[in-house]
Enzyme design. Structure first.
Site, PDB file in Angstrom:
ATOM      1  N   ARG A   7      -6.448   4.556 -24.284  1.00 43.80           N
ATOM      2  CA  ARG A   7      -7.583   4.151 -24.743  1.00 43.80           C
ATOM      3  C   ARG A   7      -7.978   2.335 -23.865  1.00 43.80           C
ATOM      4  O   ARG A   7      -9.244   2.285 -23.609  1.00 43.80           O
ATOM      5  CB  ARG A   7      -7.965   4.001 -25.926  1.00 43.80           C
ATOM      6  N   TYR A   8      -6.968   1.936 -23.399  1.00 43.00           N
ATOM      7  CA  TYR A   8      -6.938  -0.076 -23.778  1.00 43.00           C
ATOM      8  C   TYR A   8      -5.748   0.154 -22.486  1.00 43.00           C
ATOM      9  O   TYR A   8      -4.964   0.889 -22.616  1.00 43.00           O
ATOM     10  CB  TYR A   8      -6.478  -0.212 -24.738  1.00 43.00           C
ATOM     11  N   ARG A  52      -2.091  -0.951 -23.729  1.00 43.50           N
ATOM     12  CA  ARG A  52      -0.851  -0.079 -24.330  1.00 43.50           C
ATOM     13  C   ARG A  52      -1.430   1.646 -24.437  1.00 43.50           C
ATOM     14  O   ARG A  52      -2.749   1.653 -23.605  1.00 43.50           O
ATOM     15  CB  ARG A  52      -1.557  -0.545 -26.005  1.00 43.50           C
ATOM     16  N   CYS A  97       3.815  13.829 -41.387  1.00 47.16           N
ATOM     17  CA  CYS A  97       2.876  13.123 -42.539  1.00 47.16           C
ATOM     18  C   CYS A  97       4.161  13.378 -44.178  1.00 47.16           C
ATOM     19  O   CYS A  97       4.677  14.698 -44.408  1.00 47.16           O
ATOM     20  CB  CYS A  97       1.884  12.440 -42.853  1.00 47.16           C
ATOM     21  N   CYS A  99      -3.241  11.626 -46.615  1.00 49.79           N
ATOM     22  CA  CYS A  99      -4.535  11.199 -46.526  1.00 49.79           C
ATOM     23  C   CYS A  99      -6.102  11.929 -47.050  1.00 49.79           C
ATOM     24  O   CYS A  99      -5.797  12.914 -46.324  1.00 49.79           O
ATOM     25  CB  CYS A  99      -4.577   9.605 -46.296  1.00 49.79           C
ATOM     26  N   CYS A 117      -7.465  11.333 -43.849  1.00 51.11           N
ATOM     27  CA  CYS A 117      -7.022  11.227 -42.903  1.00 51.11           C
ATOM     28  C   CYS A 117      -8.146  11.230 -41.411  1.00 51.11           C
ATOM     29  O   CYS A 117      -8.708  12.275 -41.630  1.00 51.11           O
ATOM     30  CB  CYS A 117      -5.740  12.031 -42.187  1.00 51.11           C
ATOM     31  N   ARG A 140      -7.525  11.883 -38.784  1.00 51.54           N
ATOM     32  CA  ARG A 140      -6.957  13.040 -37.737  1.00 51.54           C
ATOM     33  C   ARG A 140      -6.435  14.011 -38.562  1.00 51.54           C
ATOM     34  O   ARG A 140      -5.066  14.871 -38.277  1.00 51.54           O
ATOM     35  CB  ARG A 140      -4.876  12.424 -36.827  1.00 51.54           C
ATOM     36  N   ASP A 184     -13.234   5.767 -41.169  1.00 48.03           N
ATOM     37  CA  ASP A 184     -13.753   6.940 -39.839  1.00 48.03           C
ATOM     38  C   ASP A 184     -14.884   8.035 -40.316  1.00 48.03           C
ATOM     39  O   ASP A 184     -14.626   8.461 -41.825  1.00 48.03           O
ATOM     40  CB  ASP A 184     -12.613   7.342 -39.176  1.00 48.03           C
ATOM     41  N   ASP A 223     -13.543   1.585 -35.514  1.00 51.70           N
ATOM     42  CA  ASP A 223     -13.265   2.191 -34.443  1.00 51.70           C
ATOM     43  C   ASP A 223     -14.614   3.308 -33.586  1.00 51.70           C
ATOM     44  O   ASP A 223     -14.828   4.247 -34.525  1.00 51.70           O
ATOM     45  CB  ASP A 223     -12.440   3.682 -34.784  1.00 51.70           C
ATOM     46  N   LYS A 227     -11.706  -0.368 -30.630  1.00 51.60           N
ATOM     47  CA  LYS A 227     -12.218  -0.855 -32.496  1.00 51.60           C
ATOM     48  C   LYS A 227     -12.729  -1.992 -31.922  1.00 51.60           C
ATOM     49  O   LYS A 227     -11.614  -2.591 -31.100  1.00 51.60           O
ATOM     50  CB  LYS A 227     -10.411  -0.714 -32.509  1.00 51.60           C
TER      51      LYS A 227
HETATM   52  S1  SF4 Z   1      -3.864   8.742 -42.152  1.00 51.52           S
HETATM   53 FE1  SF4 Z   1      -3.361  10.638 -41.812  1.00 51.52          FE
HETATM   54  S2  SF4 Z   1      -1.789  10.279 -40.327  1.00 51.52           S
HETATM   55 FE2  SF4 Z   1      -1.623   8.532 -41.445  1.00 51.52          FE
HETATM   56  S3  SF4 Z   1      -0.699   8.731 -42.617  1.00 51.52           S
HETATM   57 FE3  SF4 Z   1      -2.629   9.817 -43.881  1.00 51.52          FE
HETATM   58  S4  SF4 Z   1      -2.445  11.840 -43.359  1.00 51.52           S
HETATM   59 FE4  SF4 Z   1      -0.723  10.882 -42.122  1.00 51.52          FE
END
Ligand code: SF4
Length: 343
Positions: A89-90, A93, A102, A106, A109, A111, A272, A309, A316
């Site tokens: 994206r940049y 990096r 994971c 979360c 999340c 993603r 997000d 973001d 960001k």
């Molecule tokens: S935010 Fe998403 S990618 Fe990051 S640890 Fe939690 S579940 Fe995994």
């Protein structure tokens, strides 16, 4: 408890949810991955319906409510992915996503449509070679950020191999790993894992994602110390979450806990627009008010940058608060002063 809880029935069996909620939560778990490590389960107070750890990790029927503004790919990774596993994206990096798994999942999340068992395939074989070839062929890439998924769930052997390949690329001077593992599974930060991350000639940073001061247990702090003492500096990432850390006492205590652990507060992310997460999002105005309060009351070391973001993959940016306006500067208490002062 010694095993990871992966289903609503597991959560009910561990006493973390009432058994009558199993059917509604099965629908959530069918859509978004669930995993609660023993360390996280031990932090949850099942008697507290507003427990801030439970809010982050236990599925909730509110996740089935997707709002029109929410997006499957809220920060626009796809638009900037030239080859599988890379997001560029940049200019200086890239993200390198070695795994989509994971240790815990979360509930907010960003993603969530792509992480978890049964989602995209791990980066392996030819796809992995193509990702490294992309980095090798672009001398402007100074930093590689290992993310995912959580890169630290990979075996030390695989991590060591990936780090060695990155260290062999002359223009890659910095590798950053984004992880929740030291807090959600401190015992997994073994000497073998720490050793796998050390990279001669390349600066390696570890960014810890944690959102509530209770996550920084003595065991988590010790796991971070093992990384830092091995020469791996740490920074923090926090997501601003309603009912978790959206009050100045909790946010300030979290930032202090990072600093006491020798982790420099880095980013406070505005939530997000991930699907089914509106119950956990604050407004930007609320985030700015918190940042103002933090600046007024807590050490400069405890100040993260509040960032958004921009949906669509536009990058960001810091979202304030601003302190300069119309030739005046606001002090931490909100009073305005001319700058330069009138003679
Ligand atoms: S935010 Fe998403 S990618 Fe990051 S640890 Fe939690 S579940 Fe995994």
């Amino acid at each position: 408890m010694t095993r990871v809880l992966r289903t609503p029935a597991d959560l009910a069996g561990a006493g973390l949810i009432d058994a009558e909620r199993i059917p509604e939560l099965e629908a959530v778990a069918a859509r978004y991955a669930v995993a609660v490590t023993p360390a996280v389960a031990a932090l949850i107070d099942p008697a507290d319906p507003a427990d801030p750890i439970a809010r982050q990790f236990l599925p909730d029927a509110a996740e089935l409510d997707t709002r029109p503004e929410e997006l499957g790919d809220p920060i626009g990774d796809e638009a900037h992915s030239p080859v599988p596993g890379i997001v560029h994206r940049y200019p200086d990096r890239v993200l390198l996503k070695l795994t989509h798994l994971c240790a815990t999942y979360c509930r907010f999340c960003f993603r969530r449509e792509t992480v978890g068992p049964g989602s995209s395939q791990p980066l392996d074989g030819e796809a992995l070679d193509a990702a490294f070839a992309y980095i090798e062929s672009r001398p402007q890439i100074w930093e590689v950020i290992l993310t995912g998924g959580d890169p630290l769930v990979l075996s030390p052997r695989r991590l060591k191999a990936a780090m060695a390949r990155l260290a062999a690329i002359g223009h890659v001077k910095t590798v950053r790993l984004h992880t929740r593992l030291p807090a959600v599974d401190p015992d997994a930060i073994t000497p073998e894992l720490v050793d796998a991350l050390r990279c001669e000639g390349t600066a390696v940073y570890v960014a810890l994602h944690a959102n509530h001061p209770r996550e920084l247990t003595p065991e988590a702090r010790a796991a971070c110390a093992r990384l830092i003492d091995a020469g791996l500096p740490m920074v923090s990432q926090t997501v601003l979450l309603k009912g978790v850390n959206d009050d100045v006492e909790t946010l300030g205590a979290l930032m202090r806990a990072f600093v006491e652990t020798r982790i420099k507060p880095y980013y406070l992310h505005h939530g997000d627009l991930a699907p089914g997460t509106s119950h956990l999002r604050t407004t930007i105005a609320e985030g700015q008010a918190l940042m103002r309060a933090l600046r007024g009351r807590w050490s400069g070391l405890c100040q993260p940058t509040y960032v958004l973001d921009i949906p669509g993959g536009h990058g960001k940016v810091p979202v304030g608060p601003g302190y300069l306006q119309d030739g005046e500067v606001k002090d931490p208490n909100g009073a305005r002063h001319a700058y330069p002062p009138e003679a």
